[in-house]
Design a protein around this motif. Sequence first.
Motif, PDB file in Angstrom:
ATOM      1  N   LEU A 147       6.996   3.282 -14.717  1.00  0.00           N
ATOM      2  CA  LEU A 147       6.179   3.568 -13.542  1.00  0.00           C
ATOM      3  C   LEU A 147       4.765   3.035 -13.685  1.00  0.00           C
ATOM      4  O   LEU A 147       4.180   2.563 -12.713  1.00  0.00           O
ATOM      5  CB  LEU A 147       6.146   5.073 -13.268  1.00  0.00           C
ATOM      6  N   SER A 148       4.212   3.080 -14.877  1.00  0.00           N
ATOM      7  CA  SER A 148       2.857   2.551 -15.048  1.00  0.00           C
ATOM      8  C   SER A 148       2.858   1.029 -14.939  1.00  0.00           C
ATOM      9  O   SER A 148       1.918   0.439 -14.398  1.00  0.00           O
ATOM     10  CB  SER A 148       2.256   3.008 -16.374  1.00  0.00           C
ATOM     11  N   LYS A 149       3.899   0.377 -15.426  1.00  0.00           N
ATOM     12  CA  LYS A 149       4.003  -1.079 -15.272  1.00  0.00           C
ATOM     13  C   LYS A 149       4.168  -1.447 -13.798  1.00  0.00           C
ATOM     14  O   LYS A 149       3.567  -2.418 -13.319  1.00  0.00           O
ATOM     15  CB  LYS A 149       5.172  -1.625 -16.080  1.00  0.00           C
ATOM     16  N   LEU A 150       4.960  -0.669 -13.087  1.00  0.00           N
ATOM     17  CA  LEU A 150       5.153  -0.911 -11.661  1.00  0.00           C
ATOM     18  C   LEU A 150       3.851  -0.671 -10.889  1.00  0.00           C
ATOM     19  O   LEU A 150       3.529  -1.402  -9.952  1.00  0.00           O
ATOM     20  CB  LEU A 150       6.271  -0.010 -11.121  1.00  0.00           C
ATOM     21  N   THR A 151       3.089   0.342 -11.316  1.00  0.00           N
ATOM     22  CA  THR A 151       1.806   0.612 -10.681  1.00  0.00           C
ATOM     23  C   THR A 151       0.859  -0.566 -10.863  1.00  0.00           C
ATOM     24  O   THR A 151       0.172  -0.980  -9.920  1.00  0.00           O
ATOM     25  CB  THR A 151       1.177   1.897 -11.265  1.00  0.00           C
ATOM     26  N   TRP A 152       0.812  -1.103 -12.070  1.00  0.00           N
ATOM     27  CA  TRP A 152      -0.037  -2.266 -12.323  1.00  0.00           C
ATOM     28  C   TRP A 152       0.403  -3.463 -11.482  1.00  0.00           C
ATOM     29  O   TRP A 152      -0.436  -4.163 -10.903  1.00  0.00           O
ATOM     30  CB  TRP A 152      -0.002  -2.640 -13.807  1.00  0.00           C
ATOM     31  N   ALA A 159       0.832  -1.209   0.000  1.00  0.00           N
ATOM     32  CA  ALA A 159       0.000   0.000   0.000  1.00  0.00           C
ATOM     33  C   ALA A 159       0.864   1.256   0.000  1.00  0.00           C
ATOM     34  O   ALA A 159       0.619   2.191  -0.774  1.00  0.00           O
ATOM     35  CB  ALA A 159      -0.936  -0.012   1.207  1.00  0.00           C
ATOM     36  N   LEU A 160       1.874   1.267   0.854  1.00  0.00           N
ATOM     37  CA  LEU A 160       2.758   2.432   0.893  1.00  0.00           C
ATOM     38  C   LEU A 160       3.528   2.590  -0.418  1.00  0.00           C
ATOM     39  O   LEU A 160       3.687   3.702  -0.933  1.00  0.00           O
ATOM     40  CB  LEU A 160       3.719   2.318   2.076  1.00  0.00           C
ATOM     41  N   SER A 161       3.998   1.487  -0.976  1.00  0.00           N
ATOM     42  CA  SER A 161       4.728   1.543  -2.251  1.00  0.00           C
ATOM     43  C   SER A 161       3.819   2.031  -3.366  1.00  0.00           C
ATOM     44  O   SER A 161       4.244   2.817  -4.225  1.00  0.00           O
ATOM     45  CB  SER A 161       5.278   0.162  -2.604  1.00  0.00           C
ATOM     46  N   LEU A 162       2.591   1.577  -3.374  1.00  0.00           N
ATOM     47  CA  LEU A 162       1.642   2.002  -4.404  1.00  0.00           C
ATOM     48  C   LEU A 162       1.367   3.499  -4.307  1.00  0.00           C
ATOM     49  O   LEU A 162       1.299   4.194  -5.327  1.00  0.00           O
ATOM     50  CB  LEU A 162       0.353   1.202  -4.261  1.00  0.00           C
ATOM     51  N   ILE A 163       1.254   4.002  -3.107  1.00  0.00           N
ATOM     52  CA  ILE A 163       1.041   5.445  -2.919  1.00  0.00           C
ATOM     53  C   ILE A 163       2.227   6.231  -3.457  1.00  0.00           C
ATOM     54  O   ILE A 163       2.072   7.225  -4.180  1.00  0.00           O
ATOM     55  CB  ILE A 163       0.787   5.759  -1.434  1.00  0.00           C
ATOM     56  N   VAL A 164       3.426   5.783  -3.132  1.00  0.00           N
ATOM     57  CA  VAL A 164       4.634   6.495  -3.582  1.00  0.00           C
ATOM     58  C   VAL A 164       4.741   6.463  -5.100  1.00  0.00           C
ATOM     59  O   VAL A 164       5.021   7.481  -5.737  1.00  0.00           O
ATOM     60  CB  VAL A 164       5.888   5.891  -2.914  1.00  0.00           C
ATOM     61  N   VAL A 165       4.512   5.309  -5.710  1.00  0.00           N
ATOM     62  CA  VAL A 165       4.647   5.189  -7.161  1.00  0.00           C
ATOM     63  C   VAL A 165       3.602   6.035  -7.878  1.00  0.00           C
ATOM     64  O   VAL A 165       3.906   6.675  -8.888  1.00  0.00           O
ATOM     65  CB  VAL A 165       4.550   3.698  -7.584  1.00  0.00           C
ATOM     66  N   VAL A 166       2.398   6.086  -7.365  1.00  0.00           N
ATOM     67  CA  VAL A 166       1.362   6.904  -7.999  1.00  0.00           C
ATOM     68  C   VAL A 166       1.713   8.382  -7.878  1.00  0.00           C
ATOM     69  O   VAL A 166       1.530   9.153  -8.823  1.00  0.00           O
ATOM     70  CB  VAL A 166      -0.026   6.594  -7.383  1.00  0.00           C
ATOM     71  N   LEU A 167       2.238   8.781  -6.724  1.00  0.00           N
ATOM     72  CA  LEU A 167       2.600  10.193  -6.562  1.00  0.00           C
ATOM     73  C   LEU A 167       3.810  10.591  -7.402  1.00  0.00           C
ATOM     74  O   LEU A 167       3.975  11.769  -7.733  1.00  0.00           O
ATOM     75  CB  LEU A 167       2.854  10.489  -5.080  1.00  0.00           C
TER      76      LEU A 167
END
Length: 121
Positions: A49-54, A13-21
């Motif tokens: 970044l979009s691949k990492l977000t997915w 969850a924290l990683s997803l927040i950072v990557v989206v920001l």
Amino acid sequence: MANVVLTIHLLLALSLIVVVLLQRSEGGGLGIGGGGGGVMTGRGAATALSKLTWALGVAFVATSLALTIIAARDSARDSVIDRAPAGAEAPAEDLAAPPALGEDLLPPGPSEGPAAPPAAE
């Protein structure tokens, strides 16, 4: 097992927040305001970044499902009432008739009247 999955879930969850920001804003909601790569465009270029977000999003959903399955498996089949001790029955005086409608239902308050605000020092 649940603690390990929960820890991984929180880190995701924290990683997803950072990557989206970290991703570049296109100037509008859903990526509508900019050039390519938005949700509403045809087939935008997939950046790292979009691949990492997915990937983080899929892992987040997977850990959410895993936590749900673990919680359902570990839940007790009996109710809270079934687990109450045998001698824990309510006394008869607690089951008395409710007060009449004319009586005050609130507990008695302080006899001094309304509380005064604390004095300023």
